[in-house]
Design a protein around this motif. Structure first.
Motif, PDB file in Angstrom:
ATOM      1  N   GLY B  44       0.796  -1.221   0.000  1.00 48.03           N
ATOM      2  CA  GLY B  44       0.000   0.000   0.000  1.00 48.03           C
ATOM      3  C   GLY B  44       0.831   1.274   0.000  1.00 48.03           C
ATOM      4  O   GLY B  44       0.299   2.365   0.171  1.00 48.03           O
ATOM      5  N   TRP B  45       2.146   1.146  -0.209  1.00 47.46           N
ATOM      6  CA  TRP B  45       3.023   2.327  -0.153  1.00 47.46           C
ATOM      7  C   TRP B  45       3.223   2.993  -1.507  1.00 47.46           C
ATOM      8  O   TRP B  45       3.710   4.113  -1.590  1.00 47.46           O
ATOM      9  N   LEU B  46       2.920   2.260  -2.589  1.00 43.10           N
ATOM     10  CA  LEU B  46       3.056   2.813  -3.942  1.00 43.10           C
ATOM     11  C   LEU B  46       1.760   2.545  -4.693  1.00 43.10           C
ATOM     12  O   LEU B  46       1.030   1.595  -4.389  1.00 43.10           O
ATOM     13  N   ASP B  47       1.472   3.378  -5.692  1.00 39.58           N
ATOM     14  CA  ASP B  47       0.331   3.078  -6.555  1.00 39.58           C
ATOM     15  C   ASP B  47       0.810   2.223  -7.732  1.00 39.58           C
ATOM     16  O   ASP B  47       1.977   1.834  -7.790  1.00 39.58           O
ATOM     17  N   GLU B  48      -0.095   1.930  -8.665  1.00 43.76           N
ATOM     18  CA  GLU B  48       0.287   0.983  -9.711  1.00 43.76           C
ATOM     19  C   GLU B  48       1.289   1.547 -10.716  1.00 43.76           C
ATOM     20  O   GLU B  48       1.832   0.796 -11.519  1.00 43.76           O
ATOM     21  N   HIS B  49       1.512   2.870 -10.656  1.00 45.66           N
ATOM     22  CA  HIS B  49       2.586   3.448 -11.479  1.00 45.66           C
ATOM     23  C   HIS B  49       3.848   3.642 -10.650  1.00 45.66           C
ATOM     24  O   HIS B  49       4.752   4.399 -11.042  1.00 45.66           O
ATOM     25  N   PHE B  50       3.863   3.028  -9.465  1.00 45.40           N
ATOM     26  CA  PHE B  50       5.000   3.091  -8.550  1.00 45.40           C
ATOM     27  C   PHE B  50       5.259   4.511  -8.037  1.00 45.40           C
ATOM     28  O   PHE B  50       6.399   4.885  -7.770  1.00 45.40           O
ATOM     29  N   ARG B  51       4.171   5.292  -7.937  1.00 42.95           N
ATOM     30  CA  ARG B  51       4.290   6.605  -7.302  1.00 42.95           C
ATOM     31  C   ARG B  51       3.882   6.463  -5.839  1.00 42.95           C
ATOM     32  O   ARG B  51       3.024   5.630  -5.502  1.00 42.95           O
ATOM     33  N   PRO B  52       4.476   7.285  -4.949  1.00 47.15           N
ATOM     34  CA  PRO B  52       4.123   7.185  -3.526  1.00 47.15           C
ATOM     35  C   PRO B  52       2.614   7.259  -3.328  1.00 47.15           C
ATOM     36  O   PRO B  52       1.914   7.981  -4.040  1.00 47.15           O
ATOM     37  N   HIS B  53       2.127   6.524  -2.369  1.00 51.53           N
ATOM     38  CA  HIS B  53       0.701   6.314  -2.220  1.00 51.53           C
ATOM     39  C   HIS B  53       0.451   5.929  -0.771  1.00 51.53           C
ATOM     40  O   HIS B  53       1.337   5.454  -0.078  1.00 51.53           O
ATOM     41  N   GLN B  54      -0.769   6.158  -0.311  1.00 47.10           N
ATOM     42  CA  GLN B  54      -1.101   5.700   1.027  1.00 47.10           C
ATOM     43  C   GLN B  54      -2.432   4.977   0.987  1.00 47.10           C
ATOM     44  O   GLN B  54      -3.478   5.580   1.188  1.00 47.10           O
ATOM     45  N   ALA B  55      -2.372   3.693   0.676  1.00 49.92           N
ATOM     46  CA  ALA B  55      -3.595   2.892   0.631  1.00 49.92           C
ATOM     47  C   ALA B  55      -3.918   2.404   2.033  1.00 49.92           C
ATOM     48  O   ALA B  55      -3.089   2.432   2.932  1.00 49.92           O
ATOM     49  N   MET B  56      -5.152   1.952   2.208  1.00 53.83           N
ATOM     50  CA  MET B  56      -5.567   1.369   3.478  1.00 53.83           C
ATOM     51  C   MET B  56      -4.666   0.163   3.775  1.00 53.83           C
ATOM     52  O   MET B  56      -4.540  -0.744   2.967  1.00 53.83           O
ATOM     53  N   ALA B  57      -4.042   0.195   4.929  1.00 55.97           N
ATOM     54  CA  ALA B  57      -3.148  -0.913   5.282  1.00 55.97           C
ATOM     55  C   ALA B  57      -3.938  -1.983   6.023  1.00 55.97           C
ATOM     56  O   ALA B  57      -5.088  -1.776   6.401  1.00 55.97           O
ATOM     57  N   GLY B  58      -3.332  -3.143   6.226  1.00 51.82           N
ATOM     58  CA  GLY B  58      -3.952  -4.208   7.011  1.00 51.82           C
ATOM     59  C   GLY B  58      -3.981  -3.815   8.482  1.00 51.82           C
ATOM     60  O   GLY B  58      -3.543  -2.735   8.871  1.00 51.82           O
ATOM     61  N   LYS B  59      -4.524  -4.725   9.289  1.00 46.04           N
ATOM     62  CA  LYS B  59      -4.675  -4.441  10.720  1.00 46.04           C
ATOM     63  C   LYS B  59      -3.355  -4.537  11.483  1.00 46.04           C
ATOM     64  O   LYS B  59      -3.275  -4.101  12.626  1.00 46.04           O
ATOM     65  N   ARG B  60      -2.344  -5.169  10.867  1.00 49.21           N
ATOM     66  CA  ARG B  60      -1.051  -5.381  11.544  1.00 49.21           C
ATOM     67  C   ARG B  60      -1.237  -6.147  12.850  1.00 49.21           C
ATOM     68  O   ARG B  60      -0.476  -5.945  13.806  1.00 49.21           O
ATOM     69  N   LEU B  61      -2.269  -6.988  12.896  1.00 44.99           N
ATOM     70  CA  LEU B  61      -2.583  -7.728  14.115  1.00 44.99           C
ATOM     71  C   LEU B  61      -1.432  -8.619  14.563  1.00 44.99           C
ATOM     72  O   LEU B  61      -1.065  -8.650  15.745  1.00 44.99           O
ATOM     73  N   ARG B  62      -0.846  -9.357  13.618  1.00 44.78           N
ATOM     74  CA  ARG B  62       0.175 -10.346  13.982  1.00 44.78           C
ATOM     75  C   ARG B  62       1.458  -9.698  14.518  1.00 44.78           C
ATOM     76  O   ARG B  62       1.964 -10.130  15.566  1.00 44.78           O
ATOM     77  N   PRO B  63       1.980  -8.674  13.839  1.00 42.61           N
ATOM     78  CA  PRO B  63       3.186  -8.059  14.418  1.00 42.61           C
ATOM     79  C   PRO B  63       2.919  -7.371  15.759  1.00 42.61           C
ATOM     80  O   PRO B  63       3.795  -7.359  16.629  1.00 42.61           O
ATOM     81  N   ILE B  64       1.711  -6.823  15.933  1.00 45.57           N
ATOM     82  CA  ILE B  64       1.385  -6.217  17.234  1.00 45.57           C
ATOM     83  C   ILE B  64       1.437  -7.298  18.320  1.00 45.57           C
ATOM     84  O   ILE B  64       1.997  -7.090  19.402  1.00 45.57           O
ATOM     85  N   LEU B  65       0.897  -8.478  18.013  1.00 44.71           N
ATOM     86  CA  LEU B  65       0.932  -9.572  18.985  1.00 44.71           C
ATOM     87  C   LEU B  65       2.369  -9.999  19.282  1.00 44.71           C
ATOM     88  O   LEU B  65       2.696 -10.363  20.413  1.00 44.71           O
ATOM     89  N   CYS B  66       3.215  -9.946  18.282  1.00 49.38           N
ATOM     90  CA  CYS B  66       4.636 -10.280  18.488  1.00 49.38           C
ATOM     91  C   CYS B  66       5.292  -9.275  19.435  1.00 49.38           C
ATOM     92  O   CYS B  66       5.979  -9.659  20.388  1.00 49.38           O
ATOM     93  N   LEU B  67       5.040  -7.995  19.188  1.00 47.48           N
ATOM     94  CA  LEU B  67       5.635  -6.949  20.040  1.00 47.48           C
ATOM     95  C   LEU B  67       5.076  -7.039  21.461  1.00 47.48           C
ATOM     96  O   LEU B  67       5.821  -6.904  22.448  1.00 47.48           O
TER      97      LEU B  67
END
Lengths: 344, 344
Positions: B44-67
């Motif tokens: 979600g950091w780039l658009d389809e032309h590889f330009r910077p972009h801010q798409a809706m990210a996932g919940k990041r549930l798993r890495p939060i549980l790791c931390l």
């Protein structure tokens, strides 16, 4: 190591390598047994009905180099067995995904995984083998390899995996292009072939107790051997003896494969346009003759042979730097020579 | 940890997690930049032309549980950042391959990788992210994690990867079957969902210095949370409020998804055959109403809610065994509660 010693080394270690791989790819739970059985089919141990089978196996070149890398620096190859198994499993994972990506429905005379069980399962079986390749390397500590050494080997392994995907990224991109340069091609095979050959030797050496610098030197040797190996493959793909290779004369021309000699001939100032025109036509016998004449005129064969020779010399220089006087009698040297001089 | 403390924990660590992942997925060589740019598009950091972009990210549930797993056993989450990044990258690799295997052409409202750049590149981009997930975990030693601990974390990580492919193997197989049982379904989500949730917490705990037994206890907690999470997802997939979920009412029925309540209703002695007949028809509004009535009659909703509750209780038992008195005030408990009570 003499050739006899090398034969006896292989006679001793190859069956143990197969045993290690069979243990890693064994299934432990009936519910998911088919997932592992598909891996075992790919390895040639089962037929398509999951009955025991003995298909023609691969050359096992990479794990042999790993075991030799360990032995050459004075290590005990038994400690490198898990890593060697992981390297061969990684190589086979990449073949499974390559076959899907290229749409190849046979490999070594048998239907590929995706052709038998569909693309979704085949991708997933490859992913499972990718994970098992890491599981294999992580087993090293069970053979008494120190944790720091295991991590150093894993670092090289992971970088090698990444290099494989970089090479594959370029290769897939080449499919849709007509302007691929010789340099781009060499960059592609660095990732797709040379990285894993170099990585295999370096991992074996690290596990055998080599200092990082010596392992890096052996990695450079393997990298150059991998490049020479692939270029030799490209030469045999056009000028190999059909009686020996088991493939038709000019096979890579018939298949329009973007190999080194073909790319060289396509970019040639005088004959390039004619060669491209011939390749653009239908793959017929008469056109094959014309194509072979043009590629010969372009000097592509001499170029490729010199390039293979140059990489072979790079390999020897790197080996001497890494092993010193012992390089001359090294099995790694003997193996490199036999790869360059092979006819199939 | 209170809810305020949890918010401040996330506010502190989530941006650092994103930074760690951006560093790992950065490209370093123009020739293969597109390989990495496709990964960055997926994140979600780039658009389809590889330009910077801010798409809706996932919940990041798993890495939060790791931390959190690291913090809960008294470790410094900064040491778990590389592993947390690796876990999220692994999760995203699996999404890329799932999308190919399921033929899904959109995810989070954007075209999937294969839909934009073709199946071959998309498989290969997934493979590259798989390798980078391992590279991430291996970075742990740079943050002062001992080699033995790093290897223990890698062991769990690899087993988790394998479990993911086992779950996916079953899921793909279900597509072609009409007789999938509830038990088979639970085995599938153990591999596809629960294993990574459990593994994430255990890896964080090991890096935080937990003894193996405590890490295994936290893994059991995560495993049960993962099951409860998936079953809750299945409940919301049918009875979720469209205003909150953003998906049509009865969405999983319309999509003929083999989720827990649907499988339960299909196997029901009285209403199963009728329900199957309705599902075999075209997905129309009137049939949706009939299907919702039959699934309600079968008791599938109560069954699924009880199953989620049961797994939730298993989770709490495991957490108490692992953390003792501290379990009550633990952020892991608060997070598990919020996952079970969520509406979307």
């Amino acid at each position: 190591m003499t050739n006899t010693e090398l034969s006896s080394f292989l006679g001793h270690w190859l069956p143990r390598l197969e045993g290690e791989m069979r243990e890693l790819l064994a299934s432990h739970e009936p519910a998911v047994a088919a997932h592992y059985a598909m891996m075992q089919y790919h390895m040639g141990w089962l037929d398509e009905h999951f009955r025991p089978h003995q298909a023609m196996a691969g050359k096992r070149l990479r794990p042999i180099l790993c075991l030799l890398g360990c032995a050459e620096v004075g290590g005990d190859p038994v400690q490198a067995l898990p890593a060697a198994a992981g390297i061969e499993i990684l190589h086979n994972f990449s073949l499974i995904h390559d076959d899907i990506e290229d749409g190849d429905d046979t490999r070594r005379g048998r239907p590929t995984l995706w052709a038998l069980w569909g693309m979704p399962q085949a991708i997933n079986v490859g992913d499972g083998m990718f994970a098992l390749a890491f599981a294999a390397l992580q087993r090293s500590s069970r053979r008494g390899v120190a944790a720091e050494q295991t991590l150093a080997a894993l670092d090289i392994f992971t970088q090698t995996c990444l290099a494989l995907t970089e090479g594959q990224h370029l290769d897939i991109g080449f499919e849709q292009r007509t302007d691929v340069t010789v340099d781009e091609y060499l960059r592609m095979i660095q990732g797709k072939t040379a990285a894993l050959v170099g990585g295999s030797i370096a991992i074996g050496a690290l596990i055998g107790g080599a200092p990082r610098e010596q392992a890096a030197g052996l990695q450079r040797f393997g990298h150059a051997v991998g490049l020479a190996f692939q270029i030799q493959d490209d030469i045999l793909g056009i000028w190999g003896d059909p009686e020996v290779t088991g493939k038709p004369a000019g096979n890579d021309i018939l298949r329009r494969k973007k190999s080194l000699p073909i790319l060289y001939a396509l970019r040639h100032a005088q004959t390039g346009a004619d060669f491209a025109a011939v390749l653009a036509g239908k793959a017929e016998r008469s056109q094959l003759r014309a194509a072979l004449e043009l590629i010969e005129q372009s000097g592509a064969r001499t170029f490729a042979e010199r390039e293979a020779q140059r990489q072979h010399e790079n390999a020897i220089t790197a080996l001497k730097a890494a092993l010193g006087e012992r390089a001359g009698g090294s099995a790694l040297l003997a193996l490199a020579e036999s790869l360059l001089n092979r006819q199939a």
